[in-house]
Design an enzyme around this catalytic site. Structure first.
Site, mmCIF file in Angstrom:
data_model
loop_
_atom_site.group_PDB
_atom_site.id
_atom_site.type_symbol
_atom_site.label_atom_id
_atom_site.label_comp_id
_atom_site.label_asym_id
_atom_site.label_seq_id
_atom_site.Cartn_x
_atom_site.Cartn_y
_atom_site.Cartn_z
ATOM 1 N N SER A 42 0.786 -1.235 0.000
ATOM 2 C CA SER A 42 0.000 0.000 0.000
ATOM 3 C C SER A 42 0.818 1.284 0.000
ATOM 4 O O SER A 42 0.358 2.306 -0.482
ATOM 5 C CB SER A 42 -0.962 0.002 1.185
ATOM 6 O OG SER A 42 -0.270 -0.253 2.390
ATOM 7 N N HIS A 92 -5.180 -3.319 -2.935
ATOM 8 C CA HIS A 92 -4.783 -2.332 -3.947
ATOM 9 C C HIS A 92 -4.627 -2.952 -5.339
ATOM 10 O O HIS A 92 -4.245 -2.258 -6.275
ATOM 11 C CB HIS A 92 -3.485 -1.636 -3.530
ATOM 12 C CG HIS A 92 -3.649 -0.862 -2.261
ATOM 13 N ND1 HIS A 92 -4.048 0.457 -2.232
ATOM 14 C CD2 HIS A 92 -3.520 -1.251 -0.963
ATOM 15 C CE1 HIS A 92 -4.145 0.861 -0.975
ATOM 16 N NE2 HIS A 92 -3.827 -0.160 -0.184
ATOM 17 N N LYS A 152 -11.505 0.980 -2.259
ATOM 18 C CA LYS A 152 -10.553 1.640 -3.163
ATOM 19 C C LYS A 152 -11.166 1.637 -4.568
ATOM 20 O O LYS A 152 -12.027 2.457 -4.842
ATOM 21 C CB LYS A 152 -9.212 0.926 -3.047
ATOM 22 C CG LYS A 152 -8.824 0.870 -1.545
ATOM 23 C CD LYS A 152 -7.514 0.299 -1.245
ATOM 24 C CE LYS A 152 -7.341 -0.022 0.239
ATOM 25 N NZ LYS A 152 -7.599 1.076 1.170
HETATM 26 C C1 LIG Z 1 -3.475 -3.645 2.055
HETATM 27 C C2 LIG Z 1 -4.757 -3.312 2.764
HETATM 28 N N1 LIG Z 1 -5.454 -4.290 3.341
HETATM 29 C C3 LIG Z 1 -6.614 -4.045 3.974
HETATM 30 C C4 LIG Z 1 -7.116 -2.774 4.080
HETATM 31 C C5 LIG Z 1 -8.401 -2.528 4.833
HETATM 32 O O1 LIG Z 1 -9.427 -2.245 3.948
HETATM 33 P P1 LIG Z 1 -10.738 -1.423 4.332
HETATM 34 O O2 LIG Z 1 -10.478 0.005 4.100
HETATM 35 O O3 LIG Z 1 -11.766 -1.988 3.411
HETATM 36 O O4 LIG Z 1 -11.053 -1.748 5.766
HETATM 37 C C6 LIG Z 1 -6.436 -1.713 3.479
HETATM 38 C C7 LIG Z 1 -6.961 -0.336 3.568
HETATM 39 O O5 LIG Z 1 -6.260 0.629 3.711
HETATM 40 C C8 LIG Z 1 -5.210 -1.989 2.819
HETATM 41 O O6 LIG Z 1 -4.501 -0.989 2.250
#
Ligand SMILES: Cc1ncc(COP(=O)(O)O)c(C=O)c1O
Length: 424
Positions: free
Chosen positions: A209, A237, A268
């Protein structure tokens, strides 16, 4: 050139606390905490870039404090939050089902559209079954804690997302970290541990991320096969962006069948909120009956379900969206390279700009904001000490003129701030 101290905290420590705020502050035990101290230092130096209230948004531009800015800090990669088909689907779902489900899917909050979305996602991702959770974070927390029991082991990449770190805290199993994308570090852990545990699960972000790195999935799959481990990809992502029609990182590598569990979020590319876990029929049925964040939390609201379903329809029927996205990404990647910024070799819509010094990253964010560009600084502990960066990310809906403006502003910033052109 502006002069910078190596640590912004030492730089600011002597600054006086704003007297109006101090007068209003009621002291409590939390006032002494490092977290509050640091947040206040940033606020007092006008370098606090968190919780900025967006007053209006057209996806790729936003208005903050009455000023329009080009947004290059969002995860809305496909730019679908304002797509007419997507908005219409969300409105219709509210009209039919109301605004919320007021219960978990396990009990009273399971709509027919949740089940339809499960099936649509399984088909889209190429796995036998899928289930949708209320957020991506809950998908990781629930699925990983269910899959990694007391006799099991989770091996995870050191740069994995916070939700995976928290999943390992919640799980009753053991967790070991391997060095970021380092296959010999992963193999060492596999070699010395597989015989000691029941299930061994390798967990990594498909697209990381902060740096936009792609997971070395072919190598991970080969090691998983060699040592009899499961592969779990957090493709928050990657979903909507990577692979054919955005089917994700596993599709990008043509390894869908070799990934045991694929997690995605809808916060996203899919312009909403929610998460998904896909895999084999029985494995997903197991998760469905054991993931506590799935069973004991209210289900995705109808408008969110309809939004995600419409996003899948749009991205699978209109190729121009991904074409625009990748054109924009190429333009920015080349542009930053020509300007001499270090972008970590990113191959995805996330293009981090290495800055190094924390103070400089904050000052530069302020400069960019003053010149109409909204982006986010990333500071330790989210990145290693001395490796502060500015995270930029691009959307299919950005227009080329706005992106050209962003590059001009970065070129100006480079004249003001000394930015290293490599990380070492
Ligand atoms: C790599 C990753 N996994 C999981 C999540 C969590 O997702 P959510 O925003 O749907 O809770 C994010 C969100 O920032 C993320 O970047």
């Amino acid at each position: 050139m502006l002069g910078f101290k190596s640590s912004f905290f030492s730089h600011m420590e002597n600054n006086k606390v704003d007297s109006t705020r101090e007068a209003k502050m009621v002291k409590s035990p939390f006032s002494e905490s490092k977290i509050i101290e640091r947040a206040n230092l940033l606020r007092d130096n006008d370098l606090y870039f968190f919780f900025r209230a967006i007053e209006e948004t057209e996806a790729s531009t936003v208005t903050v404090k009455g000023k329009k800015q080009i947004m290059i800090g969002s995860n809305n990669y496909l730019g679908l939050t304002h797509h007419p088909v997507v908005k219409e689907a969300a409105i219709k779902a509210i009209e039919k089902y109301g605004t919320g489900c007021t219960g978990s899917r396990f009990l009273n909050g399971n709509l027919n559209i949740h089940e339809e979305l499960d099936e649509k996602l399984a088909d889209y991702l190429g796995h036998e079954k899928a289930i949708v959770f209320s957020t991506g974070m809950q998908a990781n927390l629930g699925a990983l804690s269910a899959l990694c029991g007391p006799k099991d082991l989770m091996l995870f990449d050191s740069e994995n997302h916070a939700s995976i770190i928290d999943s390992s805290r919640l799980s009753l199993g053991t967790t070991f970290k391997y060095k970021h994308n380092d296959m010999s570090s992963l193999e060492e852990l596999l070699e010395s541990n597989v015989s000691r545990f029941n299930r061994v699960i390798i967990v990594a972000d498909g697209v990381f991320s902060m740096t936009g790195d792609i997971m070395k999935l072919p190598e991970v799959v080969a090691l998983a096969k060699k040592y009899g481990a499961y592969v779990y990809v957090d493709d928050a992502h990657g979903i909507g962006v990577m692979g054919a029609q955005g089917r994700g990182t596993m599709n990008h590598f043509e390894l869908t069948k070799d990934v045991d569990f694929n997690m995605g979020t809808f916060s996203k590319s899919f312009a909403s909120i929610g998460g998904v876990i896909s895999g084999s029929k029985d494995a997903i049925d197991y998760v469905r009956h054991s993931a506590r964040s799935f069973m004991f939390s209210a289900s995705m609201p109808p408008a969110a379900v309809a939004t995600v379903s419409a996003c899948i329809d749009v991205v699978t029927s209109d190729d121009s969206i991904l074409t625009n996205l990748w054109e924009n990404v190429a333009m920015m990647r080349n542009g930053f390279k020509e300007l001499g910024f270090y972008t970590y070799g990113s191959q995805t819509p996330i293009i981090p700009i290495f800055i190094g010094d924390d103070m400089k990253a904050l000052q530069m964010t302020k400069f960019l904001e003053a010149h109409g560009v909204f982006c986010t600084p990333v500071l330790p502990p989210a990145v290693p000490k001395g490796e502060a960066l500015i995270r930029t990310s691009y959307m299919a809906s950005h227009n080329k003129a706005d992106l050209a403006t962003v590059l001009e502003v970065f070129a100006e910033a480079k004249k003001v701030f000394e930015i290293p052109s490599s990380i070492h």
